[in-house]
Design a protein around this motif. Structure first.
Motif, PDB file in Angstrom:
ATOM      1  N   ILE A 119      41.514  35.318  36.270  1.00 42.29           N
ATOM      2  CA  ILE A 119      41.081  34.890  35.305  1.00 42.29           C
ATOM      3  C   ILE A 119      42.066  34.513  34.364  1.00 42.29           C
ATOM      4  N   GLU A 120      43.336  35.306  34.273  1.00 37.75           N
ATOM      5  CA  GLU A 120      44.208  34.788  33.390  1.00 37.75           C
ATOM      6  C   GLU A 120      44.747  33.245  33.746  1.00 37.75           C
ATOM      7  N   SER A 121      44.945  33.166  35.116  1.00 37.89           N
ATOM      8  CA  SER A 121      45.592  31.710  35.319  1.00 37.89           C
ATOM      9  C   SER A 121      44.537  30.680  35.196  1.00 37.89           C
ATOM     10  N   LEU A 122      43.101  30.989  35.157  1.00 36.01           N
ATOM     11  CA  LEU A 122      42.042  29.946  35.328  1.00 36.01           C
ATOM     12  C   LEU A 122      41.758  29.812  33.765  1.00 36.01           C
ATOM     13  N   GLN A 123      42.298  30.590  32.996  1.00 35.82           N
ATOM     14  CA  GLN A 123      41.892  30.682  31.244  1.00 35.82           C
ATOM     15  C   GLN A 123      41.605  29.224  30.832  1.00 35.82           C
ATOM     16  N   ASP A 124      42.870  28.644  30.906  1.00 38.50           N
ATOM     17  CA  ASP A 124      42.904  27.256  30.351  1.00 38.50           C
ATOM     18  C   ASP A 124      41.805  26.366  30.816  1.00 38.50           C
ATOM     19  N   VAL A 125      41.538  26.394  32.140  1.00 42.52           N
ATOM     20  CA  VAL A 125      40.398  25.715  32.752  1.00 42.52           C
ATOM     21  C   VAL A 125      39.304  25.885  32.047  1.00 42.52           C
ATOM     22  N   ALA A 126      38.825  27.389  31.796  1.00 42.16           N
ATOM     23  CA  ALA A 126      37.711  27.929  31.193  1.00 42.16           C
ATOM     24  C   ALA A 126      37.669  27.335  30.039  1.00 42.16           C
ATOM     25  N   ASP A 127      38.831  27.591  28.999  1.00 38.66           N
ATOM     26  CA  ASP A 127      38.686  27.475  27.547  1.00 38.66           C
ATOM     27  C   ASP A 127      38.461  25.765  27.340  1.00 38.66           C
ATOM     28  N   PHE A 128      39.137  24.930  28.377  1.00 39.40           N
ATOM     29  CA  PHE A 128      38.794  23.442  28.067  1.00 39.40           C
ATOM     30  C   PHE A 128      37.348  23.263  28.321  1.00 39.40           C
ATOM     31  N   LYS A 129      36.452  23.782  29.202  1.00 43.01           N
ATOM     32  CA  LYS A 129      35.130  23.500  29.096  1.00 43.01           C
ATOM     33  C   LYS A 129      34.553  24.354  28.340  1.00 43.01           C
ATOM     34  N   LYS A 130      35.107  25.184  27.400  1.00 39.94           N
ATOM     35  CA  LYS A 130      34.350  26.314  26.734  1.00 39.94           C
ATOM     36  C   LYS A 130      33.482  27.311  27.254  1.00 39.94           C
ATOM     37  N   ILE A 131      34.032  27.755  28.191  1.00 39.64           N
ATOM     38  CA  ILE A 131      33.115  28.571  29.075  1.00 39.64           C
ATOM     39  C   ILE A 131      33.617  29.958  29.007  1.00 39.64           C
ATOM     40  N   LYS A 132      32.666  30.928  28.587  1.00 40.58           N
ATOM     41  CA  LYS A 132      33.166  32.375  28.478  1.00 40.58           C
ATOM     42  C   LYS A 132      32.900  33.035  29.588  1.00 40.58           C
ATOM     43  N   ILE A 133      34.216  33.723  29.935  1.00 38.31           N
ATOM     44  CA  ILE A 133      34.349  34.831  31.139  1.00 38.31           C
ATOM     45  C   ILE A 133      34.000  36.283  30.557  1.00 38.31           C
ATOM     46  N   SER A 134      33.085  36.895  31.067  1.00 36.16           N
ATOM     47  CA  SER A 134      32.976  38.181  30.630  1.00 36.16           C
ATOM     48  C   SER A 134      33.096  39.089  32.111  1.00 36.16           C
ATOM     49  N   VAL A 135      33.805  40.212  31.734  1.00 39.61           N
ATOM     50  CA  VAL A 135      33.832  41.241  33.119  1.00 39.61           C
ATOM     51  C   VAL A 135      33.295  42.758  32.872  1.00 39.61           C
ATOM     52  N   VAL A 136      32.345  43.216  33.494  1.00 38.18           N
ATOM     53  CA  VAL A 136      32.039  44.380  33.613  1.00 38.18           C
ATOM     54  C   VAL A 136      32.595  45.369  34.824  1.00 38.18           C
ATOM     55  N   GLU A 137      33.628  46.254  34.278  1.00 38.39           N
ATOM     56  CA  GLU A 137      33.995  47.012  35.511  1.00 38.39           C
ATOM     57  C   GLU A 137      33.350  48.616  35.473  1.00 38.39           C
ATOM     58  N   ASN A 138      32.740  48.719  36.475  1.00 35.52           N
ATOM     59  CA  ASN A 138      32.114  50.231  36.699  1.00 35.52           C
ATOM     60  C   ASN A 138      33.177  51.120  37.320  1.00 35.52           C
ATOM     61  N   LYS A 139      33.644  50.495  38.226  1.00 33.96           N
ATOM     62  CA  LYS A 139      34.427  51.412  39.240  1.00 33.96           C
ATOM     63  C   LYS A 139      35.432  50.217  39.924  1.00 33.96           C
ATOM     64  N   ARG A 140      36.477  51.031  40.464  1.00 33.35           N
ATOM     65  CA  ARG A 140      37.489  50.241  41.392  1.00 33.35           C
ATOM     66  C   ARG A 140      36.873  49.724  42.447  1.00 33.35           C
ATOM     67  N   PHE A 141      37.158  48.507  42.743  1.00 29.74           N
ATOM     68  CA  PHE A 141      36.680  47.949  44.020  1.00 29.74           C
ATOM     69  C   PHE A 141      37.872  47.578  44.890  1.00 29.74           C
ATOM     70  N   THR A 142      38.014  48.196  46.033  1.00 30.21           N
ATOM     71  CA  THR A 142      39.306  48.166  46.701  1.00 30.21           C
ATOM     72  C   THR A 142      38.949  47.823  48.257  1.00 30.21           C
ATOM     73  N   LYS A 143      39.803  47.448  48.878  1.00 29.40           N
ATOM     74  CA  LYS A 143      39.573  46.952  50.190  1.00 29.40           C
ATOM     75  C   LYS A 143      40.842  46.702  50.834  1.00 29.40           C
ATOM     76  N   THR A 144      41.011  47.108  52.110  1.00 31.82           N
ATOM     77  CA  THR A 144      42.164  46.716  53.004  1.00 31.82           C
ATOM     78  C   THR A 144      42.146  45.297  53.502  1.00 31.82           C
ATOM     79  N   ILE A 145      43.005  44.678  53.274  1.00 32.70           N
ATOM     80  CA  ILE A 145      42.899  43.064  53.513  1.00 32.70           C
ATOM     81  C   ILE A 145      43.992  42.568  53.387  1.00 32.70           C
ATOM     82  N   ASN A 146      44.370  41.304  53.990  1.00 31.54           N
ATOM     83  CA  ASN A 146      45.562  40.413  53.968  1.00 31.54           C
ATOM     84  C   ASN A 146      45.578  40.009  52.452  1.00 31.54           C
TER      85      ASN A 146
END
Lengths: 225, 425
Positions: B301-328
């Motif tokens: 989100i941090e790296s895409l913030q400028d793109v979002a700001d430019f389109k005036k898009i609001k990004i909201s995150v709701v974190e209930n738990k940690r989502f983890t996975k063993t992955i590349n």
């Protein structure tokens, strides 16, 4: 400053030479493994641009033999292979940087300059242009000896421009450099324009003595006023 | 079913049959043998009785079988007379010391006739026989014990001997299971002198070597394809950049060149995405680690913030738990960033992106066109819902390919005028 370009693709090699010559570097080329080994054996270079997919031998072998002989030339690998594993292999063998093809001329310029600064100029020297003096290591910008507050991205943009003084910096290249590889799906880089507008305003307020001019709507060029 | 148990199963069924048949045959043989013996004994008796009757006529008074084991009856004149020995099995009532009442017991009976002093006599001699039921019972009991001990012995031998004999096989199997193409491991190998296992190992070796070669070829093909395409692309882009940099162009010419550059940049993106997709599908991303998606999303989100700001898009995150996975890690990064970019670029001005992170579920929803997308095709390569030419049409296909190789489910649905993309582990 002497630079060796090891690249088998003549056209690309020529373009790199053309671009680097504009920066007043002395540039030589080698187009295969043996030519590269020969040149490296007989001359001393400040920087070597090394394509690892060479006819006649693996480019990584050039790198290995250089490091085995204890030579400390700065090496930037240029390769079409973009996986992290390839990059790690290259860097582990002693390369200083890894640039994936296709790259923008401005990006190559910035990488070469950053590397030469880091390695050669032990005494810290600020990047100067117009009234701007930029301390890259501390990420600070001074104008008329006064510190200017720039956010992270504004600093990166200005830094990129200062590495590409009087050169064309395309929006795409700027976006990739500042926002990273992943930006490549962005509609049309309008957001870049938005950032540039802010930066222009800030620089004007503090009398930076430089101008970011648009070039045919595809990129920018920084000039001294 | 394990090999060891398999052989026990088959052996126990066939043993049951063999022992059953063998037991029956044994039973009849024993009965025959016993009868033969008894018959011989009976004939002996007969000779003795005839001899004694000749000397002592009192013997001839033995009229029935109640007191003795033989009976003699005089045959009237004109009655049938034949001295042939006839042996029969019959039952008579007997009462032993341990019997409370007389019971029927099997006997072997010899019926014959003899002549003594001009008179003809019918002679019956009996000899008690083994009771069949008793014999069968005893035999059956013994066979059951034989069967049980055989099975027990087989299981024991299987477990000790066969397990040892098959050890190279199980060893090889375990190595095969753990083997992964492209990890540069040594080929499965076991020490054995058994011909079959040596053959098996050779066959596996050949097969694996073949696969490794194909895998290497494919890998280098992809690498070469990248090289072959990326270099010309680099040349074209750089040539055009230098041309524009030179200036001396009319507005028109510059405009055409800029357009051409944009097309080439699109081509570059397309090429990169295709290479990425084929690499994912060839499972060339091997190293895995535990990835925390909450952190990953925050970074993205941090790296895409400028793109979002430019389109005036609001990004909201709701974190209930940690989502983890063993992955590349690279793939996790690409998965998240593709979904997030999808939510941004197909969004509307002043739109919204909601991200909900739960323990095993991650949902990214966004505003956009006000009708649902085609669920069946949305994750296919080159699917485009809009005519935005900048898109490669591969972003979601790549996300799906990543999800597939890690067994993550990825779904799309349209609800409350929001497009939802949901990943679940």
């Amino acid at each position: 400053m002497k630079i060796l370009v090891v690249e088998d693709e003549k056209d690309l090699s020529e373009l790199i030479v053309q671009s680097l010559s504009k920066e007043k570097y002395v540039v030589e080329t080698a187009c295969d493994f043996h030519a590269a080994m020969e040149k490296i054996g007989s001359y001393q270079y400040d920087c070597i641009l090394l394509d690892i997919g060479l006819p006649g031998g693996d480019g990584l072998e050039v790198l290995k033999s250089l490091r085995e002989e204890g030579k400390s030339e700065n090496i930037i690998i240029i390769s079409a292979k973009d996986s992290i594993e390839d990059k790690i292999t290259g860097l582990n063998l002693g390369a200083d940087d890894y640039l994936t093809k296709p790259f923008h001329i401005a990006e190559l310029n910035a990488r070469v300059k950053a590397l030469l600064r880091r390695k050669k100029l032990e005494s810290r020297q600020n990047l100067e242009f117009g009234n701007i003096s930029m301390d890259i290591d501390d990420r600070q910008v001074f104008i008329h000896n006064e510190k200017v507050d720039l956010n992270r991205k504004e600093f990166d943009i200005l830094n990129y421009f200062l590495f590409n003084k009087n050169r064309l910096v395309s929006k795409m290249s700027l976006a990739e450099h500042v926002w990273g590889d992943n930006i490549d799906q962005a509609d049309n880089f309008d957001f870049v324009y938005y950032q540039i507008k802010n930066l222009r305003k800030k620089l004007k307020e503090v009398d930076a003595g430089i101008e970011i001019e648009s070039v045919y709507g595809t990129g920018y060029r920084v000039r001294e006023q | 079913m394990k090999l060891l148990n398999q052989s026990v199963k088959h052996l126990s069924i066939s043993l049951l049959l063999i022992i059953g048949v063998w037991g029956t045959v044994l039973f009849f043989n024993i009965v025959d043998e016993v009868k033969e013996n008894v018959d011989e004994g009976l004939e002996n008796y007969k000779r003795q009785i005839v001899f004694r009757a000749h000397q002592d006529t009192a013997v001839l008074k033995q009229m029935n079988l109640n007191e003795n084991f033989y009976s003699i009856q005089e045959i009237g004149k004109g009655e049938y007379f034949d001295t042939v020995n006839i042996f029969t099995d019959t039952m008579i009532r007997v009462q032993d010391a341990d019997d409370v009442a007389p019971r029927l017991a099997p006997v072997r009976m010899l019926k014959t006739a003899f002549e003594d002093g001009g008179k003809k006599y019918r002679l019956k001699i009996i000899n008690p026989m083994i009771e069949n039921e008793d014999l069968i019972e005893r035999l059956f009991e013994n066979m059951i014990w034989l069967y049980i001990s055989l099975i027990f012995a087989i299981v024991l031998i299987n477990n000790i001997v066969l397990r040892r004999v098959w050890r190279p096989f199980y060893n090889l199997l375990a190595q095969m299971k753990a083997y992964r193409l492209g990890k540069g491991e040594s080929l499965p190998e076991v020490k054995t002198k058994t011909k079959e296992f040596i053959d098996l190992q050779k066959a596996i070796d050949t097969l694996l070597r073949h696969n490794i070669r194909i895998y290497e070829q494919q890998k280098s093909f992809i690498g070469n394809a990248a090289h072959e395409l990326q270099t010309p692309l680099a040349i074209v882009i750089n040539k055009l950049e230098l041309l524009i940099e030179k200036g001396e162009l009319s507005e028109d010419q510059a405009h055409s060149i800029v357009k051409t550059m944009q097309i080439i940049e699109r081509l570059t993106r397309l090429n990169k995405s295709l290479l990425l997709l084929s690499k994912i599908e060839n499972r060339q991303f091997i190293q895995e680690q535990e990835v925390d998606f909450n952190t990953l999303i925050a970074e993205e989100i941090e790296s895409l913030q400028d793109v979002a700001d430019f389109k005036k898009i609001k990004i909201s995150v709701v974190e209930n738990k940690r989502f983890t996975k063993t992955i590349n890690f690279s793939l996790a990064h690409i998965l998240v960033s593709n979904l997030l970019r999808n939510a941004l670029f197909h969004n509307i001005e002043k739109g919204n992106v909601y991200i909900s992170i739960q323990k095993n579920k991650l949902t990214i929803s966004n505003t956009g066109i006000k009708k649902p997308l085609d669920r069946d095709h949305i994750f296919k390569s080159f699917y485009k819902s809009s005519s935005k030419s900048e898109n490669t049409g591969l972003g979601l296909a790549i996300a799906k390919a990543i999800a597939d190789i890690y067994g993550i489910s990825i779904n799309y649905y349209f609800r409350n005028e929001h497009h939802h993309f949901e990943i679940k582990i």
